[in-house]
Design an enzyme around this catalytic site. Sequence first.
Site, PDB file in Angstrom:
ATOM      1  N   GLY A  41      29.865  19.796  39.383  1.00  0.00           N
ATOM      2  CA  GLY A  41      31.150  19.127  39.217  1.00  0.00           C
ATOM      3  C   GLY A  41      31.291  18.566  37.820  1.00  0.00           C
ATOM      4  O   GLY A  41      30.308  18.094  37.216  1.00  0.00           O
ATOM      5  N   ARG A 338      47.513   0.510  50.090  1.00  0.00           N
ATOM      6  CA  ARG A 338      48.152   1.786  50.403  1.00  0.00           C
ATOM      7  C   ARG A 338      48.298   2.037  51.894  1.00  0.00           C
ATOM      8  O   ARG A 338      49.311   2.577  52.341  1.00  0.00           O
ATOM      9  CB  ARG A 338      47.350   2.922  49.759  1.00  0.00           C
ATOM     10  CG  ARG A 338      47.429   2.900  48.250  1.00  0.00           C
ATOM     11  CD  ARG A 338      46.515   3.921  47.613  1.00  0.00           C
ATOM     12  NE  ARG A 338      46.697   3.919  46.161  1.00  0.00           N
ATOM     13  CZ  ARG A 338      45.999   4.668  45.324  1.00  0.00           C
ATOM     14  NH1 ARG A 338      45.061   5.473  45.788  1.00  0.00           N
ATOM     15  NH2 ARG A 338      46.230   4.620  44.032  1.00  0.00           N
ATOM     16  N   GLU A 433      33.818  10.711  44.577  1.00  0.00           N
ATOM     17  CA  GLU A 433      34.471  10.877  45.877  1.00  0.00           C
ATOM     18  C   GLU A 433      33.632  11.692  46.847  1.00  0.00           C
ATOM     19  O   GLU A 433      33.874  11.665  48.057  1.00  0.00           O
ATOM     20  CB  GLU A 433      35.843  11.538  45.681  1.00  0.00           C
ATOM     21  CG  GLU A 433      36.725  11.490  46.919  1.00  0.00           C
ATOM     22  CD  GLU A 433      38.071  12.163  46.732  1.00  0.00           C
ATOM     23  OE1 GLU A 433      38.825  12.272  47.722  1.00  0.00           O
ATOM     24  OE2 GLU A 433      38.380  12.582  45.593  1.00  0.00           O
ATOM     25  N   ARG A 443      40.707   2.885  50.271  1.00  0.00           N
ATOM     26  CA  ARG A 443      40.470   2.669  48.842  1.00  0.00           C
ATOM     27  C   ARG A 443      41.652   1.957  48.213  1.00  0.00           C
ATOM     28  O   ARG A 443      42.788   2.383  48.364  1.00  0.00           O
ATOM     29  CB  ARG A 443      40.241   4.001  48.118  1.00  0.00           C
ATOM     30  CG  ARG A 443      40.055   3.821  46.617  1.00  0.00           C
ATOM     31  CD  ARG A 443      39.698   5.113  45.924  1.00  0.00           C
ATOM     32  NE  ARG A 443      40.769   6.072  45.892  1.00  0.00           N
ATOM     33  CZ  ARG A 443      41.816   6.034  45.051  1.00  0.00           C
ATOM     34  NH1 ARG A 443      41.940   5.030  44.197  1.00  0.00           N
ATOM     35  NH2 ARG A 443      42.731   6.976  45.065  1.00  0.00           N
TER      36      ARG A 443
END
Length: 647
Positions: A41, A338, A433, A443
């Site tokens: 990654g 959120r 993540e 989160r």
Amino acid sequence: MSTINSKIPQGSLSDKWKNYKDHQKLVNPANKRRLDIIVVGTGLAGASAAATLAELGFNVLNFCIQDSPRRAHSIAAQGGINAAKNYQNDGDSVYRLFYDTIKGGDYRAREANVYRLAEVSNSIIDQCVAQGVPFAREYGGLLDNRSFGGAQVSRTFYARGQTGQQLLLGAYSALSRQIGLGRVKMYKRHEMLDVVTIDGRARGIIARNLVTGKLERFAAHAVVVATGGYVNTFFLSTNAMGSNGSAAWQCYKKGAWFANPCYVQIHPTCIPVHGEFQSKLTLMSESLRNDGRIWVPKKKEDAEFIRAGQLKPTQIKEEDRDYYLERRYPAFGNLVPRDVASRAAKERCDAGYGVGSTGLAVYLDFAEAINRLGRHVVEQRYGNLFQMYEKIVDDNPYETPMMIFPALHYAMGGLWVDYELMTSIPGLFAIGEANFSDHGANRLGASALMQGLADGYFVLPYTIQNYLADQIQVPRFKTDAPEFDAAEKSIEDRIKKLMNIKGNRSVDSLHKELGHIMWEHIGMARNSEGLKEAITLLGKLKQEFWSNVRIPGESADLNIELEKALRLADFIEIGELMARDAYNREESCGGHFREEYQTPEGEALRRDDLLSYVSCWEYKGDNIEPELLKENLEYEFVVRQQRNYKN
């Protein structure tokens, strides 16, 4: 049964990370050159880890699924990155950042990990400024801050609406330097398909060259997975189309525990779905909620007229607008977390007050901010976001309120890791993540970039040495070991089986079907019957996939449909584990909302006496139920409370 050791250091909360570093094992500079580390990654976590490990002297093999690290999905982050610098002098501190993160995650994260995240946050900003990241600045020269949901202070550093891109360019510059020095060997357009374990330790990977189709073997003393989350299980999400959970899922199948898979985040500020042929959704940064006000009509008939195209939002009088977040949560208003904002939007739309042609949208209105600040100030703060909205929706948000609706965004679940960021497989680490670590059940905004860079720059480079210190006598591995043979043959057999199905369904049609099942039954609200139905439907979809998918082309070549099919096979299984985990967790917390468990006001109702643990799932074989292990969450320094954003 396996036992769980999270390796939390002793001492007070503020001393744990210091105590760990004071007593960890080290690898001296000469010995570092003898050790190889694979980093899979090149997003913020992967690029920062690869660059830092190479700077320390390790030999790093870095794998990029895209054609350049600059195309990692971290580039899409818009709003900012949190840190406890307290430049605004508004009462922020390391402890307050820690507490807001613990509370925002609905008390389902480890205290020690979250405090360490808050503790190193300030160093991240210093590092990025030194790299030339163009953070916004105030008139006096200090870095500017803005507010994000779940906090009553301004701690979010930003570069207009391009923060992720600018931070990634900083990490990429550091990585490029190490590539130029020969300390990092970069493998572009390579996708990890399996991890190789030898004598119980991670010793390498099998990767597919996405250009040639060839399977290639790579060995190292340790493997670091930084491949992001699994939210594209839902098909429609804010994630890039290439984002997938396959690397982490293959680690799970080799014995790494998968933690809290049901914890996925719905972002409240996205452009609504506009057609059947849409392949992804577009995020509108949470930073817009600093100055934008969210509302729906107070009268159902006004909402109906708007949906029918007979009224415009600008024709709704101020007294006929319901600023429902400000009404319900006066202390935080539009800056609630959120999960809270998303459920509130869904509730208004379900009640018949939604707008847009589908009724699945609410307004994000900047009229008051433009009148108060002037259009030029709003343009300076959010101009590129407004441009993006106008290009997609063909409507001018300076003159007409934006329409937004919640969408899938981020995975709080992932590979289980201990305090050292090591999975249950020795030598296999997971960062960013890809791990479950720091966010609990939800989160907070601007914390993904913080965690990715904290793990890569300031945590893993310490903790991985504690593991590698006793590996310096281990010679470099050859890739002709029988474990590599077995792993490669397993992948070849899987690919051959897929290519030989020659059915009638395209990969995308099956993925869309998976997305519908996930959204309807494992989306913003869940219940027992729906989750049981989802498990049944996912089983049928899995059978349909393995009997009726059609993959054109050849496997020994560039074949995007084969890439998607391999990932979809994993997405279906991830969906099954998500449903199982959500069914097992009989409570509501953060992004996991079970309709059976809510307060009289419709808020999430935790059951701390029964479910204050991390769900760790251990793979037992195909078509065999995984085993559930529980890591109890002991809170020594924080008192759990019902989350309250009203006062």
